[in-house]
Design a protein around this motif. Structure first.
Motif, PDB file in Angstrom:
ATOM      1  N   UNK A  45       0.927  -1.155  -0.045  1.00  0.00           N
ATOM      2  CA  UNK A  45       0.079   0.004  -0.203  1.00  0.00           C
ATOM      3  C   UNK A  45       0.940   1.122  -0.082  1.00  0.00           C
ATOM      4  N   UNK A  46       2.016   1.038   0.845  1.00  0.00           N
ATOM      5  CA  UNK A  46       2.822   2.453   0.952  1.00  0.00           C
ATOM      6  C   UNK A  46       3.690   2.552  -0.576  1.00  0.00           C
ATOM      7  N   UNK A  47       4.082   1.583  -1.379  1.00  0.00           N
ATOM      8  CA  UNK A  47       4.493   1.357  -2.394  1.00  0.00           C
ATOM      9  C   UNK A  47       3.695   1.994  -3.534  1.00  0.00           C
ATOM     10  N   UNK A  48       2.415   1.349  -3.446  1.00  0.00           N
ATOM     11  CA  UNK A  48       1.387   2.117  -4.347  1.00  0.00           C
ATOM     12  C   UNK A  48       1.135   3.506  -4.211  1.00  0.00           C
ATOM     13  N   UNK A  49       1.382   4.064  -2.912  1.00  0.00           N
ATOM     14  CA  UNK A  49       0.987   5.561  -2.820  1.00  0.00           C
ATOM     15  C   UNK A  49       1.996   6.228  -3.283  1.00  0.00           C
ATOM     16  N   UNK A  50       3.260   5.638  -2.906  1.00  0.00           N
ATOM     17  CA  UNK A  50       4.723   6.301  -3.638  1.00  0.00           C
ATOM     18  C   UNK A  50       4.344   6.135  -5.076  1.00  0.00           C
ATOM     19  N   UNK A  51       4.028   5.280  -5.702  1.00  0.00           N
ATOM     20  CA  UNK A  51       4.217   5.373  -7.315  1.00  0.00           C
ATOM     21  C   UNK A  51       3.265   6.463  -7.517  1.00  0.00           C
ATOM     22  N   UNK A  56       2.353  12.025  -9.890  1.00  0.00           N
ATOM     23  CA  UNK A  56       1.919  13.271  -9.926  1.00  0.00           C
ATOM     24  C   UNK A  56       3.024  14.357 -10.082  1.00  0.00           C
ATOM     25  N   UNK A  57       4.387  13.851  -9.469  1.00  0.00           N
ATOM     26  CA  UNK A  57       5.641  14.840  -9.683  1.00  0.00           C
ATOM     27  C   UNK A  57       5.793  14.962 -11.105  1.00  0.00           C
ATOM     28  N   UNK A  58       5.746  13.649 -11.834  1.00  0.00           N
ATOM     29  CA  UNK A  58       6.174  13.452 -13.433  1.00  0.00           C
ATOM     30  C   UNK A  58       4.949  14.594 -14.065  1.00  0.00           C
ATOM     31  N   UNK A  59       3.716  14.568 -13.565  1.00  0.00           N
ATOM     32  CA  UNK A  59       2.656  15.486 -14.283  1.00  0.00           C
ATOM     33  C   UNK A  59       3.159  16.935 -14.138  1.00  0.00           C
ATOM     34  N   UNK A  68       4.079  21.994  -7.218  1.00  0.00           N
ATOM     35  CA  UNK A  68       3.162  20.820  -7.010  1.00  0.00           C
ATOM     36  C   UNK A  68       4.410  19.683  -7.291  1.00  0.00           C
ATOM     37  N   UNK A  69       5.182  19.745  -8.046  1.00  0.00           N
ATOM     38  CA  UNK A  69       6.456  18.712  -8.120  1.00  0.00           C
ATOM     39  C   UNK A  69       7.145  18.569  -6.852  1.00  0.00           C
ATOM     40  N   UNK A  70       7.261  19.648  -6.157  1.00  0.00           N
ATOM     41  CA  UNK A  70       8.156  19.624  -5.062  1.00  0.00           C
ATOM     42  C   UNK A  70       7.023  18.916  -4.022  1.00  0.00           C
ATOM     43  N   UNK A  71       5.897  19.274  -3.839  1.00  0.00           N
ATOM     44  CA  UNK A  71       5.072  18.807  -3.065  1.00  0.00           C
ATOM     45  C   UNK A  71       4.978  17.286  -3.209  1.00  0.00           C
ATOM     46  N   UNK A  75       5.860  14.012  -0.630  1.00  0.00           N
ATOM     47  CA  UNK A  75       4.961  13.107  -0.289  1.00  0.00           C
ATOM     48  C   UNK A  75       5.531  11.714  -0.791  1.00  0.00           C
ATOM     49  N   UNK A  76       6.354  11.544  -1.972  1.00  0.00           N
ATOM     50  CA  UNK A  76       6.995  10.235  -2.152  1.00  0.00           C
ATOM     51  C   UNK A  76       8.169  10.026  -1.193  1.00  0.00           C
ATOM     52  N   UNK A  77       8.750  10.895  -0.782  1.00  0.00           N
ATOM     53  CA  UNK A  77       9.824  10.748   0.243  1.00  0.00           C
ATOM     54  C   UNK A  77       9.304  10.061   1.492  1.00  0.00           C
ATOM     55  N   UNK A  78       8.033  10.617   1.878  1.00  0.00           N
ATOM     56  CA  UNK A  78       7.389  10.139   3.080  1.00  0.00           C
ATOM     57  C   UNK A  78       7.015   8.854   2.822  1.00  0.00           C
ATOM     58  N   UNK A  79       6.189   8.415   1.888  1.00  0.00           N
ATOM     59  CA  UNK A  79       5.733   7.110   1.539  1.00  0.00           C
ATOM     60  C   UNK A  79       6.734   6.029   1.403  1.00  0.00           C
ATOM     61  N   UNK A  80       7.904   6.499   0.803  1.00  0.00           N
ATOM     62  CA  UNK A  80       9.122   5.657   0.323  1.00  0.00           C
ATOM     63  C   UNK A  80       9.755   5.300   1.816  1.00  0.00           C
ATOM     64  N   UNK A  81       9.734   6.149   2.811  1.00  0.00           N
ATOM     65  CA  UNK A  81      10.177   5.714   4.349  1.00  0.00           C
ATOM     66  C   UNK A  81       9.275   4.836   4.816  1.00  0.00           C
ATOM     67  N   UNK A  82       8.100   5.150   4.679  1.00  0.00           N
ATOM     68  CA  UNK A  82       7.018   4.063   5.174  1.00  0.00           C
ATOM     69  C   UNK A  82       7.199   2.814   4.708  1.00  0.00           C
TER      70      UNK A  82
END
Length: 108
Positions: A45-51, A56-59, A68-71, A75-82
């Motif tokens: 679930x965390x990896x799916x959220x990171x993806x 979103x960053x790519x868009x 928006x990319x920064x945000x 979020x990806x950083x937090x999800x990857x840590x999780x």
């Protein structure tokens, strides 16, 4: 990469010790599987959220929207840590199972 693996191994061993102290060893392989599967699902679930955050960053990057990319990357950083923490818990659960099997083998 090797240094990170060593840190993860140490974290998994620490987590395993805490789990064993709190809950004891597994009673059955089925119990171990259930706990391992739960941790795996949480990691997935965390990896799916990171993806999704990376998408979103790519868009945002394609639209040249730095804020928006920064945000999204934050979020990806937090999800990857999780996800890493959940994967470490999977490793700890596996160690707990192996520890229990070794102790039972020694007890005969």
């Amino acid at each position: 990469m090797e240094q990170i693996k060593k840190l993860i191994e140490a974290a998994a061993k620490t987590e395993c010790t805490g789990i064993v102290e709190s809950h004891g060893l597994f009673h059955t392989l089925h119990e171990a599987y259930g706990v391992c599967k739960e941790e795996y699902e949480e990691a997935r679930e965390e990896m799916d959220a990171c993806e999704q955050c990376i998408k979103e960053a790519w868009e945002a990057t394609r639209e040249d929207d730095q804020q928006t990319a920064f945000r999204a990357y934050m979020k990806a950083y937090q999800r990857a840590k999780n996800a890493a923490a959940e994967c470490t818990q999977i490793a700890a659960v596996c160690l707990k199972l192996l520890k229990g099997l070794d102790e039972r083998k020694l007890m005969g």
